[in-house]
Motif scaffolding. Structure first.
Motif, short mmCIF file in Angstrom:
data_model
loop_
_atom_site.label_atom_id
_atom_site.label_comp_id
_atom_site.label_asym_id
_atom_site.label_seq_id
_atom_site.Cartn_x
_atom_site.Cartn_y
_atom_site.Cartn_z
N GLN A 265 16.61 -5.61 14.90
CA GLN A 265 17.01 -4.23 15.19
C GLN A 265 16.78 -3.38 13.95
O GLN A 265 17.13 -3.77 12.83
CB GLN A 265 18.48 -4.16 15.58
N LEU A 266 16.17 -2.22 14.14
CA LEU A 266 16.00 -1.28 13.03
C LEU A 266 17.38 -0.75 12.63
O LEU A 266 18.13 -0.25 13.46
CB LEU A 266 15.10 -0.12 13.46
N THR A 267 17.70 -0.88 11.37
CA THR A 267 18.96 -0.36 10.85
C THR A 267 18.67 0.57 9.68
O THR A 267 17.65 0.43 9.00
CB THR A 267 19.89 -1.50 10.38
N LEU A 268 19.58 1.49 9.45
CA LEU A 268 19.42 2.44 8.36
C LEU A 268 20.07 1.87 7.11
O LEU A 268 21.30 1.80 7.01
CB LEU A 268 20.06 3.79 8.73
N GLU A 269 19.24 1.42 6.18
CA GLU A 269 19.74 0.80 4.95
C GLU A 269 19.95 1.86 3.88
O GLU A 269 19.17 2.83 3.78
CB GLU A 269 18.74 -0.25 4.46
N PRO A 270 20.97 1.69 3.03
CA PRO A 270 21.20 2.65 1.95
C PRO A 270 19.98 2.77 1.02
O PRO A 270 19.20 1.83 0.88
CB PRO A 270 22.40 2.05 1.20
N ASN A 271 19.83 3.94 0.44
CA ASN A 271 18.77 4.20 -0.54
C ASN A 271 17.36 4.07 0.04
O ASN A 271 16.43 3.68 -0.66
CB ASN A 271 18.92 3.26 -1.75
N ALA B 273 14.40 6.18 2.72
CA ALA B 273 14.07 7.51 3.22
C ALA B 273 14.74 7.77 4.56
O ALA B 273 15.19 8.89 4.85
CB ALA B 273 12.55 7.66 3.34
N PHE B 274 14.84 6.74 5.41
CA PHE B 274 15.49 6.92 6.71
C PHE B 274 16.99 7.17 6.55
O PHE B 274 17.58 7.89 7.36
CB PHE B 274 15.26 5.69 7.58
N ALA B 275 17.61 6.58 5.55
CA ALA B 275 19.03 6.82 5.33
C ALA B 275 19.27 8.27 4.91
O ALA B 275 20.26 8.88 5.31
CB ALA B 275 19.57 5.87 4.28
N ALA B 276 18.35 8.80 4.12
CA ALA B 276 18.49 10.18 3.66
C ALA B 276 18.21 11.18 4.78
O ALA B 276 18.86 12.24 4.86
CB ALA B 276 17.53 10.43 2.49
N ASN B 277 17.25 10.84 5.65
CA ASN B 277 16.90 11.71 6.78
C ASN B 277 16.81 10.86 8.04
O ASN B 277 15.71 10.46 8.45
CB ASN B 277 15.57 12.42 6.52
N PRO B 278 17.94 10.55 8.65
CA PRO B 278 17.94 9.61 9.78
C PRO B 278 17.12 10.11 10.97
O PRO B 278 17.26 11.26 11.39
CB PRO B 278 19.43 9.50 10.15
N PRO B 279 16.28 9.25 11.52
CA PRO B 279 15.55 9.61 12.74
C PRO B 279 16.47 9.43 13.95
O PRO B 279 17.53 8.81 13.84
CB PRO B 279 14.41 8.58 12.76
N PRO B 280 16.09 9.95 15.11
CA PRO B 280 16.91 9.78 16.32
C PRO B 280 16.77 8.35 16.87
O PRO B 280 15.73 7.99 17.43
CB PRO B 280 16.33 10.81 17.30
N LEU B 281 17.81 7.55 16.69
CA LEU B 281 17.78 6.15 17.12
C LEU B 281 18.61 5.95 18.39
O LEU B 281 19.56 6.70 18.64
CB LEU B 281 18.34 5.24 16.02
N PRO B 282 18.27 4.95 19.20
CA PRO B 282 19.10 4.62 20.37
C PRO B 282 20.52 4.27 19.93
O PRO B 282 20.73 3.73 18.84
CB PRO B 282 18.39 3.40 20.97
N ASP B 283 21.51 4.56 20.78
CA ASP B 283 22.89 4.23 20.42
C ASP B 283 23.12 2.72 20.56
O ASP B 283 22.23 1.97 21.00
CB ASP B 283 23.88 5.03 21.25
N ASP B 284 24.31 2.28 20.20
CA ASP B 284 24.60 0.84 20.17
C ASP B 284 24.45 0.19 21.54
O ASP B 284 23.95 -0.94 21.64
CB ASP B 284 26.01 0.60 19.63
N ASP B 285 24.88 0.86 22.59
CA ASP B 285 24.79 0.28 23.93
C ASP B 285 23.33 0.09 24.35
O ASP B 285 22.97 -0.95 24.92
CB ASP B 285 25.51 1.16 24.95
N VAL C 244 0.84 -1.20 0.00
CA VAL C 244 0.00 0.00 0.00
C VAL C 244 0.87 1.25 0.00
O VAL C 244 0.64 2.21 -0.73
CB VAL C 244 -0.96 -0.01 1.21
N LYS C 245 1.94 1.21 0.80
CA LYS C 245 2.79 2.39 0.97
C LYS C 245 4.19 1.91 1.34
O LYS C 245 4.36 1.03 2.17
CB LYS C 245 2.22 3.27 2.09
N LYS C 246 5.18 2.51 0.70
CA LYS C 246 6.57 2.15 0.97
C LYS C 246 6.99 2.71 2.34
O LYS C 246 6.87 3.91 2.58
CB LYS C 246 7.48 2.73 -0.12
N CYS C 247 7.49 1.84 3.23
CA CYS C 247 7.94 2.30 4.54
C CYS C 247 9.31 2.96 4.43
O CYS C 247 10.13 2.55 3.60
CB CYS C 247 8.01 1.13 5.52
N PRO C 248 9.59 3.96 5.24
CA PRO C 248 10.84 4.73 5.09
C PRO C 248 12.11 3.95 5.42
O PRO C 248 13.19 4.38 5.05
CB PRO C 248 10.65 5.91 6.04
N TYR C 249 11.98 2.81 6.11
CA TYR C 249 13.16 2.01 6.46
C TYR C 249 13.38 0.85 5.49
O TYR C 249 14.39 0.15 5.57
CB TYR C 249 13.01 1.44 7.88
#
Length: 388
Positions: free
Chosen positions: A201-207, A209-221, A18-23
């Motif tokens: 785990q949500l990761t920022l994949e190349p190409n 929408a999230f990769a282009a405009n990263p949201p505030p994600l928890p750090d690795d720890d 229905v709609k492409k998710c940004p991640y």
């Protein structure tokens, strides 16, 4: 060591959502304007299967199908009768195992009430729900089209229809997510009593929408703390972790994904689908992938232009390809399976194997390939050690 033909599975790609998710970096295409040509696409899937069977010859024809997986996109956009049409056609071309697992991915916001009966009658015996979170704010941030209440209602509707084998997909380390929030998602999932939980785990994949405009994600720890806490809660509830991101009730592991991780074979049918086939007679492992865009794929209608690429995996690549899959399994694989699945001698991986054992990444057991707890945490480094 001679190459042996492993189990054969069938992956079917349904490319629309229905709609492409940004991640999302999958080959998926949001709906625009007119509805997609669903019925025509199913005809192209069967033509694709016919052409692959003709191309691969004895390496594929007559081999039993151990599992089928409809992925996407959102396969539940396809009506049950169209799923039945494909499955009936596939069974007419290849024998299906008596206990063949047939999974259909579905999103809670795209299934009309009552359709689950139809999918069950069509031969789909396992559903995988793309829920991701039970927090409505997090769902909005992820671009999902359903609410937490709709997700719960959809799962219960499937159970009422007779489904006893259900997977729920969850993500953690979401934008501004806390540890308590990640655990709350797991609790909501457990309340629905699925047989399987996929926890990514949500990761920022190349190409994306999230990769282009990263949201505030928890750090690795913080992400690691979420993984450990959720893993412990799932274990307490009786869900055994058998793969990095997969947890199941006893006997309910996903057979299709296990085949991937054990370096099994699979035919990839549909736009952008990837396949892998072992030819025991030729001693080769072959990968083939289809052209990505649905329109170009359909215009080829089973012809040569449907193929996006086709190659034999070189001997120098096989160790990495094998380990990329096998080491994801928590219990690992028998050491001698490497030779059966690749056709290579054990010496082909001796140096990186010894090095990984020395570093404490792999268990020192000549009969078994299995990561230690340290190796699981640094899995990418372990797998990279097997690059040529």
């Amino acid at each position: 060591m001679s190459l042996c033909a492993p189990p054969l599975a069938l992956y079917v790609h349904m490319p629309w959502c229905v709609k492409k998710c940004p991640y999302c970096d999958f080959n998926s295409h949001g709906l625009r304007g007119q509805p997609p040509p669903y019925a025509e696409y199913v005809g192209c899937l069967l033509a694709d299967l016919d052409a692959d069977l003709a191309d691969f010859g004895a390496a594929a024809r007559g081999r039993e199908i151990a599992s089928v997986f409809f992925g996407g996109g959102t396969p539940s956009l396809f009506a049950p009768e169209l799923v039945a049409r494909f499955l009936d056609g596939a069974r007419a071309r290849l024998p299906f195992a008596e206990a063949c697992e047939v999974t259909l991915e579905t999103n809670p916001g795209t299934v009309e009430h009552g359709r689950f009966d139809g999918y069950l009658a069509a031969g789909v015996n396992r559903l995988s729900f793309g829920i991701q979170s039970f927090d409505d704010d997090k769902l909005r941030r992820l671009g999902r089209i359903h609410s937490a209440a709709e997700a719960e209602a959809a799962v219960k509707s499937a159970q009422d229809a007779g489904y006893a084998n259900l997977n729920l997909d969850l993500m953690y380390a979401l934008p501004q997510q806390s540890l308590d929030g990640a655990l709350a998602d797991v609790e909501r999932a457990l309340a629905l009593a699925p047989t399987h939980v996929s926890h990514y785990q949500l990761t920022l994949e190349p190409n994306t929408a999230f990769a282009a405009n990263p949201p505030p994600l928890p750090d690795d720890d913080h992400a690691w703390a979420m993984q450990e806490a959720c893993q412990a809660r799932l274990a307490d509830a009786g869900y055994g972790q058998y793969e990095i991101s997969a947890y199941a009730r006893p006997g309910r592991q996903c057979a299709h994904n296990l085949n991937y991780w054990q370096f099994g074979d699979y035919l990839g049918i549909g736009a952008g689908a990837h396949g892998k086939l072992s030819d025991a007679a030729a001693g080769t492992v072959r990968r083939r992938w289809k052209t990505r865009h649905p329109r170009a794929y359909m215009e080829a209608a089973g012809g040569p232009a449907r193929i996006g690429g086709d190659s034999v995996v070189g001997a120098e690549e096989l160790p990495f390809e094998y380990m990329l899959n096998a080491l994801r399994l928590i219990d690992g694989v028998p050491a001698d399976a490497f030779g059966r699945r690749t056709g290579l001698p054990a010496d082909a991986i001796r140096r990186p194997l010894d090095d990984a054992i020395r570093r404490g990444w792999l268990v020192d057991d000549p009969r078994w390939l299995r990561t230690t707890a340290l190796g699981q945490r640094f899995l990418n480094d372990v797998i990279a050690a097997f690059l040529d």
